[in-house]
Design a protein around this motif. Structure first.
Motif, PDB file in Angstrom:
ATOM      1  N   ILE A  99     -68.438 -12.092 -58.094  1.00 13.17           N
ATOM      2  CA  ILE A  99     -68.327 -11.466 -56.772  1.00 13.17           C
ATOM      3  C   ILE A  99     -67.087 -12.013 -56.061  1.00 13.17           C
ATOM      4  CG2 ILE A  99     -70.836 -11.139 -56.607  1.00 13.17           C
ATOM      5  CD1 ILE A  99     -70.890 -13.349 -54.508  1.00 13.17           C
ATOM      6  N   GLN A 100     -66.697 -11.329 -54.985  1.00 12.28           N
ATOM      7  CA  GLN A 100     -65.482 -11.759 -54.285  1.00 12.28           C
ATOM      8  C   GLN A 100     -65.699 -13.121 -53.621  1.00 12.28           C
ATOM      9  OE1 GLN A 100     -64.178  -9.455 -50.886  1.00 12.28           O
ATOM     10  NE2 GLN A 100     -62.016  -9.782 -51.363  1.00 12.28           N
ATOM     11  N   LYS A 101     -64.712 -13.977 -53.757  1.00 17.80           N
ATOM     12  CA  LYS A 101     -64.809 -15.348 -53.237  1.00 17.80           C
ATOM     13  C   LYS A 101     -64.798 -15.348 -51.706  1.00 17.80           C
ATOM     14  CE  LYS A 101     -62.218 -19.691 -53.595  1.00 17.80           C
ATOM     15  NZ  LYS A 101     -63.403 -20.526 -53.682  1.00 17.80           N
ATOM     16  N   SER A 102     -63.865 -14.582 -51.137  1.00 20.21           N
ATOM     17  CA  SER A 102     -63.870 -14.409 -49.682  1.00 20.21           C
ATOM     18  C   SER A 102     -63.175 -13.097 -49.406  1.00 20.21           C
ATOM     19  CB  SER A 102     -63.144 -15.563 -48.993  1.00 20.21           C
ATOM     20  OG  SER A 102     -61.781 -15.537 -49.353  1.00 20.21           O
ATOM     21  N   GLY A 103     -63.486 -12.492 -48.281  1.00 20.61           N
ATOM     22  CA  GLY A 103     -62.885 -11.194 -47.978  1.00 20.61           C
ATOM     23  C   GLY A 103     -63.950 -10.199 -47.592  1.00 20.61           C
ATOM     24  N   ARG A 104     -63.562  -8.946 -47.577  1.00 24.03           N
ATOM     25  CA  ARG A 104     -64.428  -7.908 -47.025  1.00 24.03           C
ATOM     26  C   ARG A 104     -65.717  -7.663 -47.794  1.00 24.03           C
ATOM     27  NH1 ARG A 104     -61.116  -4.475 -43.500  1.00 24.03           N
ATOM     28  NH2 ARG A 104     -58.960  -5.071 -43.871  1.00 24.03           N
ATOM     29  N   LEU A 105     -65.737  -8.002 -49.089  1.00 21.58           N
ATOM     30  CA  LEU A 105     -66.953  -7.700 -49.862  1.00 21.58           C
ATOM     31  C   LEU A 105     -67.851  -8.914 -50.049  1.00 21.58           C
ATOM     32  CD1 LEU A 105     -65.500  -5.408 -52.682  1.00 21.58           C
ATOM     33  CD2 LEU A 105     -66.418  -4.769 -50.451  1.00 21.58           C
ATOM     34  N   LEU A 165     -64.620 -15.047 -57.271  1.00 23.36           N
ATOM     35  CA  LEU A 165     -63.261 -14.755 -57.729  1.00 23.36           C
ATOM     36  C   LEU A 165     -62.504 -13.883 -56.736  1.00 23.36           C
ATOM     37  CD1 LEU A 165     -64.227 -13.699 -61.362  1.00 23.36           C
ATOM     38  CD2 LEU A 165     -63.152 -15.844 -60.717  1.00 23.36           C
ATOM     39  N   ARG A 166     -61.188 -13.780 -56.936  1.00 22.19           N
ATOM     40  CA  ARG A 166     -60.414 -12.788 -56.169  1.00 22.19           C
ATOM     41  C   ARG A 166     -60.826 -11.418 -56.674  1.00 22.19           C
ATOM     42  NH1 ARG A 166     -54.342 -12.811 -55.139  1.00 22.19           N
ATOM     43  NH2 ARG A 166     -55.194 -11.059 -53.986  1.00 22.19           N
ATOM     44  N   ASP A 167     -60.959 -10.470 -55.771  1.00 21.35           N
ATOM     45  CA  ASP A 167     -61.470  -9.156 -56.194  1.00 21.35           C
ATOM     46  C   ASP A 167     -60.609  -8.517 -57.278  1.00 21.35           C
ATOM     47  OD1 ASP A 167     -59.311  -8.489 -54.580  1.00 21.35           O
ATOM     48  OD2 ASP A 167     -60.350  -6.844 -53.565  1.00 21.35           O
ATOM     49  N   ASP A 168     -59.275  -8.748 -57.205  1.00 21.16           N
ATOM     50  CA  ASP A 168     -58.374  -8.137 -58.187  1.00 21.16           C
ATOM     51  C   ASP A 168     -58.654  -8.600 -59.614  1.00 21.16           C
ATOM     52  OD1 ASP A 168     -55.880  -7.365 -56.073  1.00 21.16           O
ATOM     53  OD2 ASP A 168     -57.181  -9.036 -55.546  1.00 21.16           O
ATOM     54  N   ASP A 169     -59.218  -9.798 -59.744  1.00 21.52           N
ATOM     55  CA  ASP A 169     -59.452 -10.356 -61.086  1.00 21.52           C
ATOM     56  C   ASP A 169     -60.789  -9.939 -61.679  1.00 21.52           C
ATOM     57  OD1 ASP A 169     -57.045 -11.672 -60.787  1.00 21.52           O
ATOM     58  OD2 ASP A 169     -57.976 -13.491 -59.978  1.00 21.52           O
ATOM     59  N   GLU A 194     -64.466   0.182 -55.928  1.00 20.19           N
ATOM     60  CA  GLU A 194     -64.115   1.197 -56.922  1.00 20.19           C
ATOM     61  C   GLU A 194     -62.589   1.322 -57.041  1.00 20.19           C
ATOM     62  OE1 GLU A 194     -66.213   4.478 -55.404  1.00 20.19           O
ATOM     63  OE2 GLU A 194     -66.378   5.496 -57.338  1.00 20.19           O
ATOM     64  N   ASN A 195     -61.907   1.184 -55.900  1.00 21.96           N
ATOM     65  CA  ASN A 195     -60.450   1.274 -55.873  1.00 21.96           C
ATOM     66  C   ASN A 195     -59.805   0.245 -56.793  1.00 21.96           C
ATOM     67  OD1 ASN A 195     -61.699  -0.287 -53.610  1.00 21.96           O
ATOM     68  ND2 ASN A 195     -59.621  -1.027 -53.296  1.00 21.96           N
ATOM     69  N   VAL A 196     -60.364  -0.976 -56.797  1.00 23.42           N
ATOM     70  CA  VAL A 196     -59.788  -2.045 -57.619  1.00 23.42           C
ATOM     71  C   VAL A 196     -60.060  -1.766 -59.101  1.00 23.42           C
ATOM     72  CG1 VAL A 196     -59.890  -4.520 -58.135  1.00 23.42           C
ATOM     73  CG2 VAL A 196     -59.952  -3.743 -55.776  1.00 23.42           C
ATOM     74  N   VAL A 197     -61.263  -1.285 -59.391  1.00 20.63           N
ATOM     75  CA  VAL A 197     -61.607  -0.978 -60.791  1.00 20.63           C
ATOM     76  C   VAL A 197     -60.692   0.113 -61.330  1.00 20.63           C
ATOM     77  CG1 VAL A 197     -63.394  -0.063 -62.317  1.00 20.63           C
ATOM     78  CG2 VAL A 197     -64.003  -1.670 -60.508  1.00 20.63           C
ATOM     79  N   LYS A 213     -67.175   0.600 -47.758  1.00 23.03           N
ATOM     80  CA  LYS A 213     -66.651   1.967 -47.809  1.00 23.03           C
ATOM     81  C   LYS A 213     -65.268   2.057 -47.181  1.00 23.03           C
ATOM     82  CE  LYS A 213     -70.829   4.548 -48.385  1.00 23.03           C
ATOM     83  NZ  LYS A 213     -71.901   5.327 -47.844  1.00 23.03           N
ATOM     84  N   CYS A 214     -64.374   2.705 -47.858  1.00 23.88           N
ATOM     85  CA  CYS A 214     -63.023   2.903 -47.339  1.00 23.88           C
ATOM     86  C   CYS A 214     -62.386   4.048 -48.105  1.00 23.88           C
ATOM     87  CB  CYS A 214     -62.185   1.631 -47.507  1.00 23.88           C
ATOM     88  SG  CYS A 214     -62.057   1.042 -49.206  1.00 23.88           S
ATOM     89  N   ARG A 215     -61.171   4.400 -47.721  1.00 26.75           N
ATOM     90  CA  ARG A 215     -60.468   5.418 -48.495  1.00 26.75           C
ATOM     91  C   ARG A 215     -59.037   4.976 -48.732  1.00 26.75           C
ATOM     92  NH1 ARG A 215     -61.515   6.735 -43.345  1.00 26.75           N
ATOM     93  NH2 ARG A 215     -59.732   7.375 -42.073  1.00 26.75           N
ATOM     94  N   ASP A 257     -52.354   3.526 -48.736  1.00 30.96           N
ATOM     95  CA  ASP A 257     -53.034   2.250 -48.517  1.00 30.96           C
ATOM     96  C   ASP A 257     -54.508   2.458 -48.184  1.00 30.96           C
ATOM     97  OD1 ASP A 257     -53.143  -0.496 -48.365  1.00 30.96           O
ATOM     98  OD2 ASP A 257     -52.255  -0.633 -46.362  1.00 30.96           O
ATOM     99  N   LEU A 258     -55.275   1.371 -48.221  1.00 29.88           N
ATOM    100  CA  LEU A 258     -56.694   1.453 -47.882  1.00 29.88           C
ATOM    101  C   LEU A 258     -56.861   1.568 -46.374  1.00 29.88           C
ATOM    102  CD1 LEU A 258     -58.318  -1.247 -50.160  1.00 29.88           C
ATOM    103  CD2 LEU A 258     -58.374   1.238 -50.437  1.00 29.88           C
ATOM    104  N   VAL A 259     -57.765   2.424 -45.962  1.00 30.55           N
ATOM    105  CA  VAL A 259     -58.027   2.659 -44.549  1.00 30.55           C
ATOM    106  C   VAL A 259     -59.528   2.686 -44.343  1.00 30.55           C
ATOM    107  CG1 VAL A 259     -57.570   4.214 -42.623  1.00 30.55           C
ATOM    108  CG2 VAL A 259     -56.122   4.345 -44.647  1.00 30.55           C
ATOM    109  N   SER A 260     -60.027   2.094 -43.256  1.00 32.88           N
ATOM    110  CA  SER A 260     -61.407   2.409 -42.900  1.00 32.88           C
ATOM    111  C   SER A 260     -61.451   3.091 -41.543  1.00 32.88           C
ATOM    112  CB  SER A 260     -62.341   1.201 -43.007  1.00 32.88           C
ATOM    113  OG  SER A 260     -61.797   0.088 -42.378  1.00 32.88           O
ATOM    114  N   SER A 261     -60.958   2.437 -40.481  1.00 32.12           N
ATOM    115  CA  SER A 261     -60.999   3.113 -39.176  1.00 32.12           C
ATOM    116  C   SER A 261     -59.690   3.842 -38.884  1.00 32.12           C
ATOM    117  CB  SER A 261     -61.263   2.090 -38.081  1.00 32.12           C
ATOM    118  OG  SER A 261     -60.120   1.277 -37.921  1.00 32.12           O
TER     119      SER A 261
END
Ligand code: ATP
Ligand code: ZN
Length: 285
Positions: free
Chosen positions: A7-13, A49-53, A70-73, A91-93, A157-161
């Motif tokens: 799972i992500q070490k720190s950050g939005r998820l 871990l870092r999400d990218d890894d 899903e974006n990273v995968v 959730k984001c786009r 880029d990723l956007v939520s609001s």
């Protein structure tokens, strides 16, 4: 035998990932700055871990499963690794944005332009599908400042609001991908690991269903009972109990979040009173 989850070490998820495990009844000691930890009441080892890894670790079998956007995968793992469950958070786009001053009519306006992004793979696929040729500039962070400093004409880029875009004088013009956190799995799990995964998925689904549903209790005059019951979907059919006051019943049922307000209105119109709506913690059908 343990199942290893990344799972992500720190950050939005990070927090929502831990929260989901907790709601699945899995307790983990989340020590600060720890690389890994173990669940105390489920055979689960957790890697931070870092999400990218995460896609790579799961693909290589260093972790058996992972929670990641899903974006990273889609960006890091081509072809993508196996998605076993959408998780409903993060959730984001991934969106295309251009300076607000630019006159934008259609995607054709991006032809021949320079687009800055951290998602060259997904963007490249999207542009090819749309028949657009553009120069993709890969940058790893602060993509939104690229047009302002003359590095690019547009960004992806990723956007939520959308507030970051607004603050940087940009407007969103195309959605490239809708994304949320997903559970991914290595495709060579042993039978035993698959069993553990099935157990985890069962719990995740119960948590997700519960979140989308509410428990509703109401009082109904007996002469309106059949009309009121007709309005309620329920898991099987509603529970009806007599009230101490003659001529009245208490009706219990389960409502989907989406149909919630419409049904409440109709219930009131049909004569229901004392309507209570309470959250459900787990739901197994
Ligand atoms: P790491 O340090 O793990 O590399 P990061 O900075 O790359 O973290 P975060 O910003 O924490 O990543 O975002 C993690 C994921 O959260 C994204 O890949 C995306 O799936 C999701 N997400 C949800 N909303 C947003 C948003 N508004 N902006 C960026 N990512 C978002
Ligand atoms: Zn990252």
């Amino acid at each position: 035998m343990k199942l290893r989850i990344a799972i992500q070490k720190s950050g939005r998820l990070h927090e929502d990932s831990i929260k989901l495990l907790k709601e699945c009844g899995i307790d983990i000691n989340n020590g600060v700055n720890k690389l890994k930890t173990e669940a105390t009441n489920f055979p689960l080892e957790v890697f931070f871990l870092r999400d990218d890894d995460i896609p790579q670790y799961v693909e290589d079998g260093v972790a058996d499963i992972g929670i990641v956007g899903e974006n990273v995968v889609l960006e890091k793992s081509r072809p993508p690794i196996r998605t076993v469950e959408k998780l409903g958070f993060g959730k984001c786009r991934l969106a295309m944005a251009v300076p607000r001053s630019m006159e934008y009519n259609s995607i054709k306006d991006l032809d021949g332009q320079r687009i800055a992004t951290s998602y060259p793979g997904i963007l490249g696929d999207f542009l090819a599908k749309m028949g657009i040729t553009a120069e993709i500039h890969e940058i790893s962070g602060s993509v939104e400042i690229a047009p302002g400093i003359g590095l690019a004409d547009a960004i992806c880029d990723l956007v939520s609001s959308g507030s970051t875009l607004f603050m940087n004088g940009l407007k969103e013009v195309e959605t490239v991908l809708r994304s949320e956190a997903i559970l991914v799995a290595n495709d060579k799990l042993t039978a035993e690991q698959q069993q553990l995964l099935a157990k985890l998925i069962f719990r995740i689904q119960a948590v997700k269903k519960a979140k989308n549903n509410k428990y509703i209790l109401l009082n109904a005059p007996n002469d309106k009972l059949s009309e009121i019951i007709g309005l309620l979907p329920g898991m099987k059919s509603p529970t009806v109990l007599p009230l101490a006051e003659a001529g009245w019943s208490s009706v219990h049922s389960v409502l989907n979040e989406n149909e919630f307000w419409d049904i409440i209105e109709s219930l009131k119109e049909a004569g229901a009173q004392g309507i209570l709506v309470v959250p459900i913690e787990k739901m197994v059908i």
